[in-house]
Design a protein around this motif. Structure first.
Motif, PDB file in Angstrom:
ATOM      1  N   ALA A   1       0.836  -1.206   0.000  1.00 40.16           N
ATOM      2  CA  ALA A   1       0.000   0.000   0.000  1.00 40.16           C
ATOM      3  C   ALA A   1       0.868   1.252   0.000  1.00 40.16           C
ATOM      4  O   ALA A   1       0.585   2.220  -0.711  1.00 40.16           O
ATOM      5  CB  ALA A   1      -0.932  -0.007   1.212  1.00 40.16           C
ATOM      6  N   ALA A   2       1.933   1.242   0.792  1.00 39.19           N
ATOM      7  CA  ALA A   2       2.837   2.400   0.819  1.00 39.19           C
ATOM      8  C   ALA A   2       3.499   2.593  -0.536  1.00 39.19           C
ATOM      9  O   ALA A   2       3.656   3.716  -1.019  1.00 39.19           O
ATOM     10  CB  ALA A   2       3.895   2.217   1.918  1.00 39.19           C
ATOM     11  N   HIS A   3       3.897   1.474  -1.143  1.00 40.63           N
ATOM     12  CA  HIS A   3       4.535   1.548  -2.461  1.00 40.63           C
ATOM     13  C   HIS A   3       3.543   2.080  -3.498  1.00 40.63           C
ATOM     14  O   HIS A   3       3.888   2.917  -4.336  1.00 40.63           O
ATOM     15  CB  HIS A   3       5.053   0.170  -2.857  1.00 40.63           C
TER      16      HIS A   3
ATOM     17  N   GLU B   1       1.513   6.448  -6.957  1.00 37.35           N
ATOM     18  CA  GLU B   1       0.470   7.420  -7.311  1.00 37.35           C
ATOM     19  C   GLU B   1       1.004   8.843  -7.208  1.00 37.35           C
ATOM     20  O   GLU B   1       0.724   9.675  -8.073  1.00 37.35           O
ATOM     21  CB  GLU B   1      -0.744   7.243  -6.404  1.00 37.35           C
ATOM     22  N   ALA B   2       1.790   9.115  -6.174  1.00 41.58           N
ATOM     23  CA  ALA B   2       2.373  10.453  -6.029  1.00 41.58           C
ATOM     24  C   ALA B   2       3.321  10.742  -7.181  1.00 41.58           C
ATOM     25  O   ALA B   2       3.325  11.843  -7.741  1.00 41.58           O
ATOM     26  CB  ALA B   2       3.106  10.572  -4.685  1.00 41.58           C
ATOM     27  N   HIS B   3       4.105   9.744  -7.554  1.00 36.08           N
ATOM     28  CA  HIS B   3       5.039   9.925  -8.672  1.00 36.08           C
ATOM     29  C   HIS B   3       4.269  10.142  -9.977  1.00 36.08           C
ATOM     30  O   HIS B   3       4.638  11.005 -10.785  1.00 36.08           O
ATOM     31  CB  HIS B   3       5.954   8.706  -8.783  1.00 36.08           C
ATOM     32  N   ALA B   4       3.194   9.385 -10.148  1.00 33.41           N
ATOM     33  CA  ALA B   4       2.373   9.560 -11.355  1.00 33.41           C
ATOM     34  C   ALA B   4       1.774  10.963 -11.393  1.00 33.41           C
ATOM     35  O   ALA B   4       1.720  11.594 -12.456  1.00 33.41           O
ATOM     36  CB  ALA B   4       1.280   8.499 -11.408  1.00 33.41           C
ATOM     37  N   ALA B   5       1.344  11.464 -10.234  1.00 33.91           N
ATOM     38  CA  ALA B   5       0.787  12.819 -10.183  1.00 33.91           C
ATOM     39  C   ALA B   5       1.855  13.854 -10.522  1.00 33.91           C
ATOM     40  O   ALA B   5       1.586  14.827 -11.243  1.00 33.91           O
ATOM     41  CB  ALA B   5       0.203  13.094  -8.790  1.00 33.91           C
ATOM     42  N   GLU B   6       3.072  13.656 -10.022  1.00 36.04           N
ATOM     43  CA  GLU B   6       4.172  14.567 -10.349  1.00 36.04           C
ATOM     44  C   GLU B   6       4.458  14.537 -11.851  1.00 36.04           C
ATOM     45  O   GLU B   6       4.690  15.582 -12.461  1.00 36.04           O
ATOM     46  CB  GLU B   6       5.429  14.185  -9.580  1.00 36.04           C
TER      47      GLU B   6
ATOM     48  N   LEU C   1      13.587   5.054 -12.663  1.00 35.19           N
ATOM     49  CA  LEU C   1      13.580   5.252 -11.206  1.00 35.19           C
ATOM     50  C   LEU C   1      12.533   4.356 -10.549  1.00 35.19           C
ATOM     51  O   LEU C   1      12.771   3.797  -9.469  1.00 35.19           O
ATOM     52  CB  LEU C   1      13.307   6.719 -10.876  1.00 35.19           C
ATOM     53  N   HIS C   2      11.404   4.223 -11.200  1.00 29.04           N
ATOM     54  CA  HIS C   2      10.362   3.350 -10.679  1.00 29.04           C
ATOM     55  C   HIS C   2      10.861   1.913 -10.615  1.00 29.04           C
ATOM     56  O   HIS C   2      10.683   1.241  -9.594  1.00 29.04           O
ATOM     57  CB  HIS C   2       9.105   3.466 -11.556  1.00 29.04           C
ATOM     58  N   ARG C   3      11.498   1.447 -11.661  1.00 26.29           N
ATOM     59  CA  ARG C   3      12.036   0.071 -11.676  1.00 26.29           C
ATOM     60  C   ARG C   3      13.100  -0.100 -10.604  1.00 26.29           C
ATOM     61  O   ARG C   3      13.138  -1.122  -9.911  1.00 26.29           O
ATOM     62  CB  ARG C   3      12.593  -0.268 -13.055  1.00 26.29           C
ATOM     63  N   LEU C   4      13.952   0.899 -10.446  1.00 25.45           N
ATOM     64  CA  LEU C   4      14.977   0.820  -9.403  1.00 25.45           C
ATOM     65  C   LEU C   4      14.334   0.794  -8.018  1.00 25.45           C
ATOM     66  O   LEU C   4      14.789   0.063  -7.137  1.00 25.45           O
ATOM     67  CB  LEU C   4      15.935   2.002  -9.514  1.00 25.45           C
ATOM     68  N   GLY C   5      13.301   1.592  -7.844  1.00 26.06           N
ATOM     69  CA  GLY C   5      12.587   1.594  -6.568  1.00 26.06           C
ATOM     70  C   GLY C   5      11.984   0.243  -6.261  1.00 26.06           C
ATOM     71  O   GLY C   5      12.038  -0.242  -5.130  1.00 26.06           O
TER      72      GLY C   5
END
Length: 126
Positions: free
Chosen positions: A8-10, A15-20, A112-116
């Protein structure tokens, strides 16, 4: 469970990254729109300038002795028209560069998403 909480945190971070990313794309789209509008204004102004100098060239024929001076002015207009054409090409290249930069930003965000995700996976394993 902890795994569900972690997921859920991920998901919230995603979602925050998508909004950015959406906000950045919106700003980029607004910038491209402003460039398009400025380019259109420049083309219209260039057309008016060219029309005005064409009228001056026609008047040049009627003025006889003053024609040489107006011909020099017309020559300057042609140089200005060439500069306007160069600016138009530069505007088009800038638009392409902005689009490329936007795509690079999206690519970097995906990486960055994949690395995360990889880091999260390693955290889960450790």
């Amino acid at each position: 469970t902890a795994l569900e909480g972690h997921a859920a945190a991920h998901a919230a971070r995603l979602e925050a990254h998508a909004a950015e990313q959406a906000a950045a794309k919106s700003r980029n789209d607004q910038n491209l729109h402003a460039i398009h509008a400025a380019h259109k204004d420049l083309v219209v102004s260039g057309g008016r300038l060219r029309d005005a100098f064409e009228r001056l060239a026609a008047h040049d024929e009627r003025l006889g002795a003053a024609g040489a001076g107006l011909a020099d002015l017309n020559s300057g207009t042609e140089a200005l028209a060439a500069r306007l054409d160069s600016l138009e090409q530069l505007t088009k290249q800038t638009q392409l560069d902005l689009e490329s930069a936007r795509q690079n930003g999206e690519d970097h965000a995906a990486e960055l998403h994949r690395l995360g995700e990889s880091v999260q996976h390693l955290d889960v394993l450790s």
